[in-house]
Design an enzyme around this catalytic site. Structure first.
Site, PDB file in Angstrom:
ATOM      1  N   SER A  34       3.163   7.669  -9.500  1.00  0.00           N
ATOM      2  CA  SER A  34       3.505   6.527 -10.354  1.00  0.00           C
ATOM      3  C   SER A  34       3.537   6.900 -11.833  1.00  0.00           C
ATOM      4  O   SER A  34       4.218   6.243 -12.611  1.00  0.00           O
ATOM      5  CB  SER A  34       2.507   5.390 -10.143  1.00  0.00           C
ATOM      6  OG  SER A  34       2.618   4.919  -8.828  1.00  0.00           O
ATOM      7  N   HIS A  63      -0.402   2.621   0.813  1.00  0.00           N
ATOM      8  CA  HIS A  63      -1.370   3.713   0.968  1.00  0.00           C
ATOM      9  C   HIS A  63      -2.335   3.433   2.108  1.00  0.00           C
ATOM     10  O   HIS A  63      -2.755   4.346   2.800  1.00  0.00           O
ATOM     11  CB  HIS A  63      -2.160   3.924  -0.330  1.00  0.00           C
ATOM     12  CG  HIS A  63      -1.414   4.691  -1.364  1.00  0.00           C
ATOM     13  ND1 HIS A  63      -1.093   6.017  -1.224  1.00  0.00           N
ATOM     14  CD2 HIS A  63      -0.903   4.315  -2.565  1.00  0.00           C
ATOM     15  CE1 HIS A  63      -0.423   6.432  -2.301  1.00  0.00           C
ATOM     16  NE2 HIS A  63      -0.296   5.405  -3.127  1.00  0.00           N
TER      17      HIS A  63
HETATM   18 ZN    ZN Z   1       0.781   5.181  -4.984  1.00  0.00          ZN
END
Ligand code: ZN
Length: 361
Positions: A83, A260
């Protein structure tokens, strides 16, 4: 009929070719966009949006967008981005390494679009449901070699032009490892800190911070409430009161965390929460007419897929990984200048297209 059509076409061609060329203008005159609202669904691939659509009775505010493109998400050092590199591509328009916060592959800083907006006198804002020092928001106001340097990222806010923020992570500002607080330094730069959205709304300060959590805010399914869309709704009138225009970043931060943890319900609840904020933003932009809205993701998370289930109108979620994937992600655009976002391009182009929309390139 056919012959008549042919003759007519021929006549048109002759008339067109006889017309003297008009004054040469290389660029059609285009009015610059006044405001840009950049929305990131972290880990929001096409499957995450589809799952949210199904879970939300087959409708999303996202469906109101006018143009869709695809973004190639690779970072400078890997096919699969994180990210930080993803957000840095959006904020400075350069591919950098995984973990980079507003810096180039050689760790040198580049001005972010939020900093450019601030320098040009526009109002700026950030609304997230993670810590405000997290990779995505951090990459817009900070310059650090690693996303893990939360306190250093927090300190970079002192010299940032950022006007308004709502997000978690108070501890990185107020109760730091050496037990110091940088809140007084931020107050010296004009920041007021508030403890509620009501106080946020009624404050007349030109710089306001609202910490919604000491660390990471809770998932929406665990009682976070509609803070994301409420904060967007509270911040928009403040930003819009700046005659120069504004730049706002809104992140649906936890769609990624659902990916995740391979938790489909986590993904869909966060996706719907983000979509509610999208609704507020699109309402504003539709009414305003000078606002460009860009909605995208830094990457897909989970290798999420929607497979057949016993109920023909439900899906069985499957995941191929607990990490990110390399698949391209959609870019959705609405409002002034949105047509520039059709096509397939690198994530860095999103920065360049937003800069062009403002007329800064
Ligand atoms: Zn991530």
């Amino acid at each position: 009929m056919y012959l008549a059509k042919r003759i007519l076409m021929l006549l048109l061609v002759i008339v067109a070719s006889c017309n003297p060329p008009k004054e040469v203008s290389t660029q059609p005159e285009k009015k610059a966009v006044k405001n840009v609202i950049f929305m990131v669904g972290d880990g929001m691939g096409l499957t995450q949006a589809t799952a949210g659509l199904v879970a939300n009775d087959f409708k999303l505010n996202l469906e109101r967008v006018q143009y869709v493109g695809l973004s190639k998400t690779f970072s400078s050092d890997a096919l699969i981005t994180d990210s930080a590199a993803g957000a840095t591509a959006f904020s400075i328009g350069e591919k950098s390494y995984n973990g980079a916060i507003g810096v180039m592959p050689d760790s040198t800083s580049r001005e972010t679009i939020l900093e450019t907006a601030g320098a040009k006198g526009l109002a700026t804002g950030l609304v997230v449901v993670c810590t405000i020092t997290h990779a995505t928001p951090g990459s817009f106001y900070a310059h650090q070699p690693s996303r893990n340097m939360h306190e250093e990222i927090a300190s970079d806010m002192i010299d940032s032009p950022l006007n308004y923020f709502v997000g978690g992570g108070r501890k990185y500002f107020a109760t730091r490892k050496d037990s110091s607080s940088i809140l007084p330094a931020l107050e010296e730069k004009g920041f007021s800190f508030v403890e509620s959205l009501e106080a946020f709304k009624s404050s007349a300060s030109e710089k306001i911070g609202y910490f919604i959590a000491d660390g990471e805010p809770a998932p929406v399914a665990e009682g976070r409430g509609p803070i994301l869309s409420d904060a967007v709704e509270a911040m928009l009138p403040k930003l819009a009161s700046d005659p120069e225009g504004f730049f706002l970043v809104v992140e649906g931060s936890q769609i990624d965390w659902g990916g995740h943890s391979n938790d489909s319900d986590y993904i869909t609840s966060e996706m719907i929460d983000f979509d509610n904020a999208i609704g507020k933003v699109l309402d504003f932009a539709a009414k305003d007419g000078n606002t460009l809205v860009v909605i995208t993701a830094d990457h897909e998370t989970g290798g999420y897929s929607l497979t057949e289930s016993e109920d023909p109108w439900k899906f069985e979620p499957k995941f191929t990984t607990g990490h990110h994937t390399a698949t391209m992600v959609p870019v959705y655009a609405f409002g002034a200048g949105s047509e520039a976002f059709a096509g397939i391009y690198h994530n860095t182009e999103i920065y360049h297209k937003m800069m062009k929309a403002y007329g800064w390139k």
